[in-house]
Design a protein around this motif. Structure first.
Motif, PDB file in Angstrom:
ATOM      1  N   HIS A 131      -7.178   1.368  -2.313  1.00 48.77           N
ATOM      2  CA  HIS A 131      -7.618   1.684  -3.666  1.00 48.77           C
ATOM      3  C   HIS A 131      -8.028   3.144  -3.776  1.00 48.77           C
ATOM      4  N   VAL A 165      -1.585  -3.235   1.025  1.00 47.31           N
ATOM      5  CA  VAL A 165      -1.430  -3.237  -0.428  1.00 47.31           C
ATOM      6  C   VAL A 165      -2.337  -2.159  -0.977  1.00 47.31           C
ATOM      7  N   GLY A 215       0.724   3.111  -7.888  1.00 43.67           N
ATOM      8  CA  GLY A 215      -0.430   3.069  -8.780  1.00 43.67           C
ATOM      9  C   GLY A 215      -0.553   4.336  -9.606  1.00 43.67           C
ATOM     10  N   SER A 223      -4.122   0.109  -3.974  1.00 45.44           N
ATOM     11  CA  SER A 223      -4.583   0.055  -5.359  1.00 45.44           C
ATOM     12  C   SER A 223      -5.439   1.266  -5.675  1.00 45.44           C
ATOM     13  N   GLN A 283       2.480   2.514  -1.990  1.00 49.26           N
ATOM     14  CA  GLN A 283       1.724   1.742  -2.971  1.00 49.26           C
ATOM     15  C   GLN A 283       0.720   2.599  -3.741  1.00 49.26           C
ATOM     16  N   ASN A 335      -1.863  -2.372  -8.319  1.00 48.02           N
ATOM     17  CA  ASN A 335      -2.417  -1.379  -7.413  1.00 48.02           C
ATOM     18  C   ASN A 335      -3.619  -0.649  -7.992  1.00 48.02           C
TER      19      ASN A 335
END
Length: 294
Positions: free
Chosen positions: A173, A4, A137, A6, A133, A82
């Motif tokens: 991230h 995932v 974002g 972000s 992903q 995200n």
């Protein structure tokens, strides 16, 4: 295993901390985990035991209190699955700081370079999921915010991975420090000294190439050899094409992040259909087999 992705961004729910609290949270600034244009990043913990990363503004930074306040207000506008969660900040001039949730699994660059020595490498699907992903974002910043927000420093060192305890997934991230890094920086910047959404697209294209490849040459050879051939060559070509479009020298020829998201989703969907087909084919072959009797 899925990832995932972000971005380092501030969410709305945030707490104001005093300079004394920042000192306590960082355990007197004991555990330095990073350094950048903003300043030094420390690992710390809140009173309830929540691990955090605290970015403390360096005295040598060009950013002052007004710029810091403007950045907090800017980042507080956005919210997306995200985007990394900002838990709080300190506006005391002694320790201007941003308090984020802690990403415990290093950066994308760490994983690609082998710095994370856990015996695992990112497989093909994980890499494509990370790319998708991260693109989602970034697309949100460009298309979901009014006015659009330009990140200006997309790079693999700013993509952080966090293993989710409930399903062993990762969260990825991207830091929001508005700077620019040689090698990732839009070449048009050197002409007009301005950055826009297409500048982010260029930087993302460089990251996409970095995720997929390790050297120049034939497509079979440039894909990371540690994957040992476990990837779909047609999908690889498609992703390389997306990356090359993103890194066009002129911004007019580059995709938008919305188009990038659409292309990467299509790649993943086709790959999942192929996996389902192979599984079904194997199941049919197995069920139609015969068992020899004595």
């Amino acid at each position: 295993m899925l990832f995932v992705v972000s971005l380092w961004i501030i969410k709305r729910k945030r707490k104001t901390h005093s300079s004394k609290e920042i000192t306590q949270i960082t355990h007197n600034f004991q555990h330095e985990i990073g350094k950048g244009g903003f300043g030094i990043v420390y690992r710390g913990s809140l009173k309830d035991g929540t691990m955090v990363a605290v970015k403390v503004l360096s005295s040598s930074s060009s950013q002052g209190s007004k710029e810091f306040e403007a950045e907090v207000l800017l980042l507080a506008r956005v919210h997306h699955k995200n985007l990394v969660n900002l838990l709080g900040y300190c506006d005391d001039m002694q320790h201007l700081s941003l308090v984020y949730e802690y990403m415990d699994n290093g950066t994308l660059r760490d994983h690609l370079s082998g710095k994370i020595l856990n015996g695992d490498i990112l497989n093909w699907n994980q890499r494509v999921n990370i790319a998708l992903q991260a693109a989602q974002g970034l697309d949100y910043l460009h298309s979901g915010c009014t006015p659009p927000i330009v990140h200006r420093d997309i790079k693999s060192n700013n993509i952080l991975l966090n293993r989710e305890s409930f399903n062993n997934d990762y969260a990825t991230h991207i830091s929001t420090r508005l700077a620019g890094t040689p090698g990732y920086l839009d070449p048009e910047y050197y002409k007009n000294y301005g950055l826009n959404e297409k500048s982010d697209v260029y930087s993302f294209g460089i990251v996409l190439l970095e995720i997929m490849t390790v050297q120049s040459g034939d497509i079979i050879n440039i894909i990371d050899s540690r994957l040992q051939g476990y990837f779909d060559i047609n999908m690889a070509w498609k992703i390389i094409e997306v990356a090359m479009s993103c890194t066009s020298t002129t911004s007019e020829e580059r995709m938008t992040m919305s188009e990038v998201v659409m292309e990467l989703k299509q790649c993943l969907n086709i790959n999942e259909l192929q996996i389902e087909f192979e599984d079904t084919k194997s199941s049919i072959q197995y069920s139609s087999g015969t068992i020899a009797s004595d």
